[in-house]
Motif scaffolding. Structure first.
Motif, mmCIF file in Angstrom:
data_model
loop_
_atom_site.group_PDB
_atom_site.id
_atom_site.type_symbol
_atom_site.label_atom_id
_atom_site.label_comp_id
_atom_site.label_asym_id
_atom_site.label_seq_id
_atom_site.Cartn_x
_atom_site.Cartn_y
_atom_site.Cartn_z
ATOM 1 N N ASN A 125 0.844 -1.178 0.000
ATOM 2 C CA ASN A 125 0.000 0.000 0.000
ATOM 3 C C ASN A 125 0.888 1.239 0.000
ATOM 4 N N SER A 126 0.650 2.194 0.846
ATOM 5 C CA SER A 126 1.391 3.457 0.817
ATOM 6 C C SER A 126 1.039 4.259 2.057
ATOM 7 N N GLY A 127 1.893 5.221 2.389
ATOM 8 C CA GLY A 127 1.491 6.186 3.395
ATOM 9 C C GLY A 127 0.243 6.926 2.981
ATOM 10 N N GLY A 129 -2.261 5.659 1.794
ATOM 11 C CA GLY A 129 -3.410 4.847 2.145
ATOM 12 C C GLY A 129 -3.805 4.993 3.598
ATOM 13 N N LEU A 130 -3.047 5.810 4.338
ATOM 14 C CA LEU A 130 -3.365 6.115 5.734
ATOM 15 C C LEU A 130 -3.726 7.581 5.916
ATOM 16 N N SER A 140 -4.385 8.501 -3.623
ATOM 17 C CA SER A 140 -4.713 8.360 -2.206
ATOM 18 C C SER A 140 -6.050 7.660 -2.029
ATOM 19 N N LYS A 143 -5.726 3.987 -2.683
ATOM 20 C CA LYS A 143 -4.989 3.264 -1.649
ATOM 21 C C LYS A 143 -5.814 3.131 -0.366
ATOM 22 N N ARG A 147 -6.779 -0.515 1.178
ATOM 23 C CA ARG A 147 -6.668 -0.894 2.591
ATOM 24 C C ARG A 147 -7.993 -1.485 3.087
ATOM 25 N N SER A 164 -1.256 -5.483 5.125
ATOM 26 C CA SER A 164 -1.047 -4.248 4.366
ATOM 27 C C SER A 164 0.272 -3.624 4.802
ATOM 28 N N HIS A 166 2.615 -0.321 4.475
ATOM 29 C CA HIS A 166 2.463 1.100 4.135
ATOM 30 C C HIS A 166 3.824 1.797 4.218
ATOM 31 N N GLN A 215 -0.832 -5.109 9.727
ATOM 32 C CA GLN A 215 -0.413 -3.863 9.075
ATOM 33 C C GLN A 215 1.001 -3.510 9.511
ATOM 34 N N VAL A 217 3.742 -0.218 9.072
ATOM 35 C CA VAL A 217 3.978 1.165 8.642
ATOM 36 C C VAL A 217 5.475 1.445 8.769
#
Length: 221
Positions: A125-127, A129-130, A140, A143, A147, A164, A166, A215, A217
């Motif tokens: 995913n990606s930052g 996605g948060l 965004s 993503k 999530r 996931s 991130h 998850q 991060v």
């Protein structure tokens, strides 16, 4: 040896994940046919798996021969840098097709094989996605949706492990395009290495079977 299928395996994070998993897994490198994908497969002794995430019929046909699959890594993704008022519906559609709808179709097609192996599905995913990133409206949103898909899959398929990942900004071609859009000067030292993200993914996949990482991060120091 367990089998891992990695989408978007021709370069960047995807090829790094392939390299990290090569010692422990038989690899299926999924993506549109290209010299770059062939080169990664040749280097690692892996098998290419022609795949177009926008072609649902093709996805179903490709998945049919797989009886068991221990690991599925959803790494392929697209991004169209731009503020919301600069974006187009076509860009939104492209982001969702590759980042969400394609992974949904592929996971559905491979679900019997994943269930048979009590497998592990990993989403890169990606930052974004948060926390929605400025200048990445469509990406965004896709993503965030990815999530939610991962969370739903985890809830609905308790025999599978679903993770996931991130990462923050990673030194990739996509990152170079984003920095160019932002008008900045690209400095690879400011970003995570693709190999670092790949090692984190490999560690998550190697987690003992009594644990389930939901998850991860990770950000550049």
């Amino acid at each position: 040896m367990k089998t891992a299928l990695i989408t978007g395996a021709g370069g960047g994070i995807g090829s790094a994940i392939a390299e990290a998993l090569a010692p422990t897994h038989s690899l299926l490198l999924a993506g549109r046919p290209s010299e770059r994908l062939d080169a990664v497969a040749a280097r690692l002794g892996a098998t290419t798996w022609p795949l177009d995430l926008t072609d649902q019929d093709g996805i179903e046909a490709a998945a049919e021969p797989l009886v068991e699959l221990e690991v599925l890594v959803h790494n392929a993704g697209v991004s169209h840098p731009g503020r919301f008022d600069e974006s187009t519906p076509e860009q939104w559609r492209a982001c969702f097709e590759v980042n969400v709808t394609g992974p949904v179709a592929l996971t559905l097609a491979l679900l019997p094989a994943l269930r048979a192996a009590r497998g592990h599905v990993v989403f890169i995913n990606s930052g974004a996605g948060l926390n929605a990133s400025p200048g990445l409206a469509a990406y965004s949103a896709s993503k965030f949706a990815q999530r939610a898909f991962a969370d739903s899959l985890r809830a609905d398929e308790p025999q599978l492990r679903v993770t996931s990942v991130h990462p923050g900004r990673v030194d990739t071609e996509m990152q170079e395009d984003l920095v160019a859009y932002e008008g900045g000067q690209y400095n690879p030292a400011k970003y995570l290495k693709a190999s670092t993200v790949a090692q984190i993914v490999a560690d998550v996949i190697a987690t003992p079977p009594d644990a389930h990482t939901h998850q991860v991060v990770v950000r550049p120091r």
